[in-house]
Design a protein around this motif. Structure first.
Motif, PDB file in Angstrom:
ATOM      1  N   SER A  10      41.860 -48.432 -45.664  1.00 34.32           N
ATOM      2  CA  SER A  10      41.886 -48.411 -47.509  1.00 34.32           C
ATOM      3  C   SER A  10      43.130 -49.516 -47.252  1.00 34.32           C
ATOM      4  O   SER A  10      44.193 -49.585 -47.138  1.00 34.32           O
ATOM      5  CB  SER A  10      42.528 -47.169 -47.903  1.00 34.32           C
ATOM      6  OG  SER A  10      43.091 -47.439 -49.294  1.00 34.32           O
TER       7      SER A  10
ATOM      8  N   ASP B 125      44.342 -50.332 -50.171  1.00 32.32           N
ATOM      9  CA  ASP B 125      45.322 -49.478 -51.150  1.00 32.32           C
ATOM     10  C   ASP B 125      46.546 -48.926 -50.291  1.00 32.32           C
ATOM     11  O   ASP B 125      47.550 -48.918 -50.739  1.00 32.32           O
ATOM     12  CB  ASP B 125      44.733 -48.635 -52.125  1.00 32.32           C
ATOM     13  CG  ASP B 125      43.818 -49.516 -53.124  1.00 32.32           C
ATOM     14  OD1 ASP B 125      44.070 -50.746 -53.540  1.00 32.32           O
ATOM     15  OD2 ASP B 125      43.074 -48.638 -53.892  1.00 32.32           O
TER      16      ASP B 125
ATOM     17  N   ASP C 290      40.944 -46.101 -39.522  1.00 29.45           N
ATOM     18  CA  ASP C 290      41.658 -46.076 -40.871  1.00 29.45           C
ATOM     19  C   ASP C 290      42.823 -46.682 -40.468  1.00 29.45           C
ATOM     20  O   ASP C 290      43.028 -47.420 -39.629  1.00 29.45           O
ATOM     21  CB  ASP C 290      41.580 -44.789 -41.267  1.00 29.45           C
ATOM     22  CG  ASP C 290      42.258 -43.762 -40.274  1.00 29.45           C
ATOM     23  OD1 ASP C 290      43.148 -44.185 -39.379  1.00 29.45           O
ATOM     24  OD2 ASP C 290      42.448 -42.555 -40.545  1.00 29.45           O
TER      25      ASP C 290
END
Length: 322
Positions: free
Chosen positions: A7, A9, A124
């Motif tokens: 991500s 973000d 991730d």
């Protein structure tokens, strides 16, 4: 390991938090640590795994190991700042399926305290955590050799990739500016990894074993201590042929890695990849184009190579876990 999804973000939020609190992205090293972080210590590790799962049914293993001696210490800092660009290209441009990235660091086993640091394959933002745990020792022995062969040994014998069961290989990028030592030494393997091997292994032999699982690339960036050294380049070209990449700008390293994977997966060609870079707002196109021009677009990652004759037939037995 290897679950979850990257991500941007989350990455940006962590970067803003560090900026607000004055925390370094390499907190372990910059806090004054002098030893390898427990999470990256290769001693006693059975395997680092890149596994397929319901979430990532066709994992693509990508290992990035960089020399952290001397002037090469800026490489991980650059990689950390460019992670969003790397994942943006790999995922949004479809250069590979389900990328799982492992970061590691290489020093000199003859003199450094942390000559080998190996993270996990991650899908991730935990890969950002692994980068932050790397000890930027800045050592090295000054002999124009570092312990790349020890890293090759670990990657050959202590990683497990589901991709190989699907007839694929992973990608291993070594970023450095010196030569490997001539042999994998039993004493260093025992001290830093914990295996017992009965005799030295030539660097050529461990590379041949490693290439059963990985397409191996050596990236020599500009402004390193031995950039452009003809003897060192000839050494790596003798080992890896066209898989030696000279990079004029370290700032283009993530784009170079992404496009190399895209070429290897036959997901793009060089011209289309450079167009992708421009569309993504990257100014690295000229540098990447020059660096990757020697690579053909027809390379794939299918398992093709075999162990050299007379080597590796007893691979299941030469390592004794202490």
């Amino acid at each position: 390991m290897g679950s979850g999804r990257w991500s941007t973000d989350v990455y940006s939020a962590a970067a803003k938090y560090r900026a607000a609190t004055g925390t370094s992205a390499f907190a372990h090293s910059d806090s004054g640590a002098r030893a390898v972080h427990d999470a990256l210590n290769p001693h006693g590790v059975t395997v680092r795994e890149s596994r397929d799962s319901d979430q990532h049914p066709q994992a693509t293993p990508i290992a990035i190991l960089f020399d952290v001696t001397g002037s090469m210490g800026s490489v991980p800092r650059m990689l950390q700042t460019k992670l969003p660009e790397l994942f943006g290209l790999l995922i949004r441009k479809g250069y590979c399926t389900d990328p799982q990235i492992l970061f590691g660091a290489i020093g000199d086993a003859t003199c450094d305290k942390a000559p080998l640091q190996i993270g996990q394959f991650e899908s991730d933002n935990r890969m950002d955590d692994d980068l932050g745990r790397i000890l930027l020792e800045g050592g090295g022995g000054g002999q124009r050799t570092e312990s790349y062969e020890l890293a090759m040994y670990f990657m050959a014998r202590h990683t497990a990739l589901d991709a190989t069961a699907r007839g694929r290989r992973g990608y291993l990028f070594i970023i450095g500016d010196e030569m490997a030592y001539r042999q994998v030494k039993p004493a260093e393997v025992r001290r830093f990894i914990g295996d017992t091997i009965t005799e030295p292994i030539s660097t050529e032999a461990i590379l041949a074993e490693l290439r059963r699982s990985y397409d191996v690339y050596f990236i020599m960036p500009a402004h390193a201590g031995h950039t452009g050294d003809p003897e060192i380049l000839a050494y790596w070209r003798g080992l890896l042929g066209q898989h030696v990449i000279e990079l004029d700008d370290l700032g283009a390293v993530c784009e170079t890695i992404a496009l190399t994977v895209g070429l290897g997966e036959d997901a793009t060609d060089l011209d289309s990849g450079l167009t992708d870079l421009a569309e993504a707002g990257s100014s690295a196109g000229a540098t990447v184009g020059k660096a990757l021009a020697p690579l053909g677009s027809s390379r794939g990652a299918l398992v093709r190579s075999a162990l050299p004759a007379g080597f590796g037939g007893d691979r299941a037995t030469p390592v004794t876990r202490l």
